[in-house]
Write a protein that holds these residues in place. Sequence first.
Motif, PDB file in Angstrom:
ATOM      1  N   VAL A 188      -3.599  -2.293  -5.226  1.00  0.00           N
ATOM      2  CA  VAL A 188      -4.583  -3.355  -5.467  1.00  0.00           C
ATOM      3  C   VAL A 188      -5.051  -3.329  -6.923  1.00  0.00           C
ATOM      4  O   VAL A 188      -4.954  -2.310  -7.613  1.00  0.00           O
ATOM      5  CB  VAL A 188      -5.834  -3.206  -4.552  1.00  0.00           C
TER       6      VAL A 188
ATOM      7  N   ALA B  69      -8.734  -4.067  -8.658  1.00  0.00           N
ATOM      8  CA  ALA B  69     -10.098  -4.138  -8.135  1.00  0.00           C
ATOM      9  C   ALA B  69     -11.111  -4.332  -9.249  1.00  0.00           C
ATOM     10  O   ALA B  69     -10.879  -3.973 -10.416  1.00  0.00           O
ATOM     11  CB  ALA B  69     -10.440  -2.869  -7.345  1.00  0.00           C
TER      12      ALA B  69
ATOM     13  N   TYR C 131      -5.162  -0.190   2.963  1.00  0.00           N
ATOM     14  CA  TYR C 131      -4.117  -1.191   2.706  1.00  0.00           C
ATOM     15  C   TYR C 131      -2.839  -0.472   2.282  1.00  0.00           C
ATOM     16  O   TYR C 131      -2.852   0.409   1.406  1.00  0.00           O
ATOM     17  CB  TYR C 131      -4.560  -2.156   1.616  1.00  0.00           C
TER      18      TYR C 131
ATOM     19  N   PRO D 275       0.768  -1.142   0.633  1.00  0.00           N
ATOM     20  CA  PRO D 275       1.507  -2.173  -0.112  1.00  0.00           C
ATOM     21  C   PRO D 275       2.956  -2.305   0.334  1.00  0.00           C
ATOM     22  O   PRO D 275       3.606  -3.310   0.007  1.00  0.00           O
ATOM     23  CB  PRO D 275       1.413  -1.681  -1.559  1.00  0.00           C
TER      24      PRO D 275
ATOM     25  N   CYS E 175      -3.198  -4.295   6.398  1.00  0.00           N
ATOM     26  CA  CYS E 175      -4.523  -3.709   6.135  1.00  0.00           C
ATOM     27  C   CYS E 175      -5.183  -3.383   7.473  1.00  0.00           C
ATOM     28  O   CYS E 175      -5.217  -4.233   8.389  1.00  0.00           O
ATOM     29  CB  CYS E 175      -5.392  -4.687   5.336  1.00  0.00           C
TER      30      CYS E 175
ATOM     31  N   GLU F 256       0.852 -11.132  -0.532  1.00  0.00           N
ATOM     32  CA  GLU F 256       0.606 -10.575  -1.855  1.00  0.00           C
ATOM     33  C   GLU F 256      -0.284 -11.530  -2.667  1.00  0.00           C
ATOM     34  O   GLU F 256      -0.063 -12.749  -2.654  1.00  0.00           O
ATOM     35  CB  GLU F 256       1.913 -10.336  -2.584  1.00  0.00           C
TER      36      GLU F 256
ATOM     37  N   ALA G   8     -10.936  -6.878  -4.326  1.00  0.00           N
ATOM     38  CA  ALA G   8      -9.627  -6.229  -4.458  1.00  0.00           C
ATOM     39  C   ALA G   8      -8.530  -7.269  -4.218  1.00  0.00           C
ATOM     40  O   ALA G   8      -8.512  -7.930  -3.170  1.00  0.00           O
ATOM     41  CB  ALA G   8      -9.498  -5.089  -3.464  1.00  0.00           C
ATOM     42  N   ARG G   9      -7.623  -7.403  -5.205  1.00  0.00           N
ATOM     43  CA  ARG G   9      -6.471  -8.305  -5.056  1.00  0.00           C
ATOM     44  C   ARG G   9      -5.245  -7.462  -4.697  1.00  0.00           C
ATOM     45  O   ARG G   9      -4.895  -6.515  -5.414  1.00  0.00           O
ATOM     46  CB  ARG G   9      -6.230  -9.083  -6.334  1.00  0.00           C
ATOM     47  N   THR G  10      -4.621  -7.795  -3.579  1.00  0.00           N
ATOM     48  CA  THR G  10      -3.525  -6.964  -3.069  1.00  0.00           C
ATOM     49  C   THR G  10      -2.229  -7.192  -3.831  1.00  0.00           C
ATOM     50  O   THR G  10      -1.948  -8.281  -4.331  1.00  0.00           O
ATOM     51  CB  THR G  10      -3.294  -7.263  -1.577  1.00  0.00           C
ATOM     52  N   ARG G  11      -1.458  -6.124  -3.884  1.00  0.00           N
ATOM     53  CA  ARG G  11      -0.101  -6.176  -4.411  1.00  0.00           C
ATOM     54  C   ARG G  11       0.855  -5.752  -3.297  1.00  0.00           C
ATOM     55  O   ARG G  11       0.458  -5.111  -2.327  1.00  0.00           O
ATOM     56  CB  ARG G  11       0.078  -5.243  -5.600  1.00  0.00           C
TER      57      ARG G  11
END
Length: 793
Positions: A442, A444, A544, A546, A551, A597, A660-663
């Motif tokens: 993520v 963040a 989470y 990746p 999650c 994503e 938080a932006r997920t990858r």
Amino acid sequence: MSPVHPVDDAATARAVVDEHGDLVEWNEGARRLLGWAPDEVLARPAANLLADGVPTALPAGHRWNGTLSLRHREGHAVSVWVLAHHRHARDGGDWLVVTPLEGGDREAPDDPLARVELVQSPCAVAVYDERLRLRAVNDAMAEVLGVRGERLRGLRLSEIGGGPQSEDVERHMLQVLHTGRGHDVRTYAPVGGDGRVSAWMARMSPVTDPSGRVRGVCVAAHDFTEQYRARERLHLVNEASVRIGTTLDVTRTAQELADVCVPALADFVSVDLVDPPGHGGELPIGTLSVPAALRRVAHRSVTPGEPEAVTPLGQSEVYPAASPQGASLLSGHAIVVSENSGDLEKWLAWNPERSRRVGRLGVHSTMSVPIRARGVTLGVAVFTRFAQTARFLPDDVLLAEEVTARAAVCIDNARRYSRERETALALQRSLLPRTLARTAAVTAASRYLPAARAGVGGDWFDVIPLSGMRVALVVGDVIGHGVGASATMGRLRTAVRTLADIDLAPDELLTHLDDVVARMSAEADGEERGRPGEVGATCLYAVYDPVSRRCTLARAGHPAPVLVPPDGPPRGIELPPGPPLGLGGLPFESAELDLAEGSVLAFFTDGLVESRERDVEDGHRLLRETLAERGDSLEETCDRVLHALLPAGSPSDDVALLLARTRGLPPSQVATWDIPADPSLVAPVRKQVLDRLEVWGLSVAAFTAELVVSELVTNAIRYGTPPIRLRLIHDDTHLICEVSDTSSTAPHLRRAKTWDEGGRGLLLVAQLTRGWGSRHTTEGKTIWAELSLLDDE
């Protein structure tokens, strides 16, 4: 004379002299007395009319009466008794000079005014005729007016008293004269030499002849000054109790003291406080030693711009014992100095600039009152008068001390609160993460805002890297505020990190954390018996992955997060609520969701969405609307959210926000092998791993990776339970080796003896990698080791 307003202007000789001594008004009565026409005297010095031709200075004070020898137009001298006073007693300015021309002796046999007996009346009484000119006064009224009654006979009330108050009473007298009905009027005017405002009840009644015709007005004045001043004092004390101490800010509280007392008690008020000792020290109990350095924190004046202020706000000044401030600090009680006593100039001699400004502004009285609370001297408040003509009297001193004492308690409370708040805030900042961990899972960003009034609380957030490139996202809220809440937050954050290190599932982690909070509450209950549930908190924990882009979340009484998909509107995540931490014995449930994503997860505490101005649902709706305004930077999104939901920037409760932006890791960065439970097949597995590392361009880590894979796979075959699986994961900085089996037995390091055949493999793994460990899974366990792909690690 008009029947509507039966005032004969020519019955009184009246002139107005401006502040420069020039005549600016000249009525018909003055022309009758001295023969000069208005155009012959106006705009010329009034001293030209004195018979001896010697200029006379304007009288001191606001009122004067005496006999003058004036020059008639025909050349002879005319001896005239005159009454002079400022037309507006409070403001000064022009002088009104009057003398009666007739003396009010027009008595007829049936004149009802001649039969009025005034001498024996205990209250102040005056009788005015149909032209509203004074005909008779008793001794009590003459004492109030300060002039013998026979001197005033023939003058109007507005000519005797001056100012708008007398003019207002005269208008009511005219009303009585016209209607024949009595009337009561309250008036407030300075009477006597001290310039203090006195309160009077003027009871007006018509004077009639035997036929019932109204021939005049009788005015009986009742003095209720003491009741008026007592009410004003009580009003000011009540104002102080309401307006002082509205916040727990020292500077604001000091300014409230100055605001309350201007202009009710003084024309200028300044508040200087002692700077507290550094490092959280306490001020000494008792009086201060002088000279003392004080900092100006507040002042207020009736004049815009505060020209009386010698010391600007925020600047310190040293007050010696010879100053009123130093003397009051040294003695511990109020010090009053005034021009009348002759000590004002002496007390101000220590500061020439202050002395010059006092003289220029006309300051005539000042009072210095120490600010003391709980035996500690906090500073000094100085009250100054220049626009008000009255000097400070004992009643004013008592009132100033009462108001200052109330303010002192509020200032002391604010100072103690500020000190505790700073301590709690420093502790809070030291316990919160200074920077968020950078992970492959993520990106963040976070914000924390302490409560504006309730004090620093126990909100916290964290980003915890886990094995397998997974990440844990945490946000929590401890019940209460202050140092205790901050300390509890630190303990809980440490507990969460410890439990996260052993890779517990979110619901299981909250169960263990619930036990921790229950023990902390029991400890607190032991210190203060009879208060169960002393410690409580809410928490949201999410993991989470990746690789699977899945999650898993669980919460303990905490608000559910908001999900912002990359291609859809924000929405709340449905989670089982879970009980708050510390109740004990209740289960927690987790939920799983797949994330695309680039999805953004918004975690927050209730201080962000709860407010007195709106309900919780509106807060959640506004949060979703704000998150819908997409931006590339999470930092900008954090600021936008706080600005939208907390426009004043001063939340009533602590606020923690974590975005938080997920990858996602592409399949090309993950390799998986199923390993048969045959030790002879370990060598082919090593070969496959080396080939894959070469494909990935990670040959630099081949030697270490080969050793780690060989050790972990061999241990799984030897001690584990099939099926056995090997997985390699990499990003730009790390390579992770994972070996899973269905056994629940976890390996551990041990020190092998010289003659032992095994026991050295895990020790080598620990030495050659950044870290290693094990985590339990639903099928068994996973042993992992992390290698760094950077030369400096």
